[in-house]
Design a protein around this motif. Structure first.
Motif, PDB file in Angstrom:
ATOM      1  N   ASN A   1      37.076  45.044  33.454  1.00 45.06           N
ATOM      2  CA  ASN A   1      38.400  44.934  34.062  1.00 45.06           C
ATOM      3  C   ASN A   1      39.102  43.699  33.511  1.00 45.06           C
ATOM      4  O   ASN A   1      38.627  42.577  33.703  1.00 45.06           O
TER       5      ASN A   1
ATOM      6  N   TYR B   1      44.921  39.775  45.393  1.00 40.78           N
ATOM      7  CA  TYR B   1      43.866  40.527  44.724  1.00 40.78           C
ATOM      8  C   TYR B   1      42.485  40.103  45.215  1.00 40.78           C
ATOM      9  O   TYR B   1      41.571  40.923  45.304  1.00 40.78           O
ATOM     10  N   THR B   2      42.318  38.837  45.556  1.00 42.40           N
ATOM     11  CA  THR B   2      41.042  38.364  46.081  1.00 42.40           C
ATOM     12  C   THR B   2      40.714  39.061  47.405  1.00 42.40           C
ATOM     13  O   THR B   2      39.549  39.366  47.674  1.00 42.40           O
TER      14      THR B   2
ATOM     15  N   TYR C   1      41.441  42.113  48.108  1.00 42.84           N
ATOM     16  CA  TYR C   1      40.930  43.399  47.641  1.00 42.84           C
ATOM     17  C   TYR C   1      39.518  43.235  47.090  1.00 42.84           C
ATOM     18  O   TYR C   1      38.607  44.002  47.422  1.00 42.84           O
ATOM     19  N   GLY C   2      39.324  42.231  46.251  1.00 44.65           N
ATOM     20  CA  GLY C   2      38.033  42.027  45.605  1.00 44.65           C
ATOM     21  C   GLY C   2      36.890  41.838  46.577  1.00 44.65           C
ATOM     22  O   GLY C   2      35.798  42.386  46.383  1.00 44.65           O
TER      23      GLY C   2
ATOM     24  N   LYS D   1      33.978  44.894  46.965  1.00 43.27           N
ATOM     25  CA  LYS D   1      32.581  44.548  46.655  1.00 43.27           C
ATOM     26  C   LYS D   1      31.621  45.273  47.600  1.00 43.27           C
ATOM     27  O   LYS D   1      30.601  45.814  47.171  1.00 43.27           O
TER      28      LYS D   1
ATOM     29  N   MET E   1      28.610  43.942  41.290  1.00 44.67           N
ATOM     30  CA  MET E   1      29.500  43.077  40.528  1.00 44.67           C
ATOM     31  C   MET E   1      28.596  42.270  39.595  1.00 44.67           C
ATOM     32  O   MET E   1      27.693  41.581  40.065  1.00 44.67           O
TER      33      MET E   1
ATOM     34  N   VAL F   1      32.510  37.831  37.237  1.00 43.44           N
ATOM     35  CA  VAL F   1      33.941  37.610  37.439  1.00 43.44           C
ATOM     36  C   VAL F   1      34.251  36.224  36.895  1.00 43.44           C
ATOM     37  O   VAL F   1      33.571  35.258  37.229  1.00 43.44           O
TER      38      VAL F   1
ATOM     39  N   GLN G   1      42.030  37.233  34.379  1.00 39.38           N
ATOM     40  CA  GLN G   1      40.655  37.301  34.868  1.00 39.38           C
ATOM     41  C   GLN G   1      39.947  38.482  34.216  1.00 39.38           C
ATOM     42  O   GLN G   1      40.569  39.493  33.886  1.00 39.38           O
TER      43      GLN G   1
ATOM     44  N   ALA H   1      36.500  40.954  34.958  1.00 39.50           N
ATOM     45  CA  ALA H   1      35.454  41.327  35.909  1.00 39.50           C
ATOM     46  C   ALA H   1      34.642  42.476  35.324  1.00 39.50           C
ATOM     47  O   ALA H   1      35.211  43.425  34.786  1.00 39.50           O
TER      48      ALA H   1
ATOM     49  N   VAL I   1      31.896  45.314  36.388  1.00 38.54           N
ATOM     50  CA  VAL I   1      31.339  45.984  37.570  1.00 38.54           C
ATOM     51  C   VAL I   1      30.526  47.183  37.099  1.00 38.54           C
ATOM     52  O   VAL I   1      31.024  48.016  36.343  1.00 38.54           O
TER      53      VAL I   1
ATOM     54  N   ARG J   1      45.266  45.185  46.167  1.00 37.61           N
ATOM     55  CA  ARG J   1      45.156  45.314  44.709  1.00 37.61           C
ATOM     56  C   ARG J   1      46.542  45.460  44.098  1.00 37.61           C
ATOM     57  O   ARG J   1      46.908  44.752  43.164  1.00 37.61           O
TER      58      ARG J   1
END
Length: 141
Positions: A33, A57-58, A60-61, A65, A75, A78, A95, A97, A99, A123
């Protein structure tokens, strides 16, 4: 090479990635990502306009998870993008990530679940765009 950030895949991209309906592509898949955040969150109702896209977004993250882990994924990594060593692009992502999902079917189950739909507003509020690259394991180290 054309590079274009997007928020959602098109129907053609979905079919190419997941295969025709009813076809399961075996084995784990790692999603790379590449994320670009909005300067400020953009919720449809205008709420939380004072927070950054990264902060939205954090939210959402942290929630996604738990869904990923429930489906047997994890995960892997990141990190914040802090430079470009080889190649050239007009603008870097913010960023990266990685996954891992046990299968593409598990990933599809996640994105179609009501639990996922309940959190994707964070998101969307946080992202200006992204690239999602699917990778199958070639060599385990």
């Amino acid at each position: 090479m054309k590079v274009e950030n997007a928020l959602r895949p098109g129907d053609d991209q979905m079919e190419a990635f997941f295969g025709p309906a009813g076809v399961d592509r075996d084995g784990p898949v790692v999603m790379v990502n590449l994320l670009k955040f909005r300067a400020k969150a953009a919720y449809p109702d205008g709420s939380d306009a004072h927070i950054s896209g990264f902060e939205a977004y954090t939210r959402y993250g942290m929630a996604v998870k738990a869904i990923i882990e429930r489906l047997g994924g994890r995960m892997i990594y990141v990190g914040i993008v802090d430079g470009l060593m080889i190649g050239e692009c007009e603008e870097l992502w913010d960023q990266v990530a990685l996954v891992e999902y046990p299968s593409r079917a598990a990933l599809l189950e996640m994105v179609n679940s009501p639990e996922y739909h309940a959190i994707e507003l964070h998101r969307d509020a946080g992202l200006a765009g992204q690239l999602n690259i699917g990778a199958k394991t070639l060599l385990s180290l």
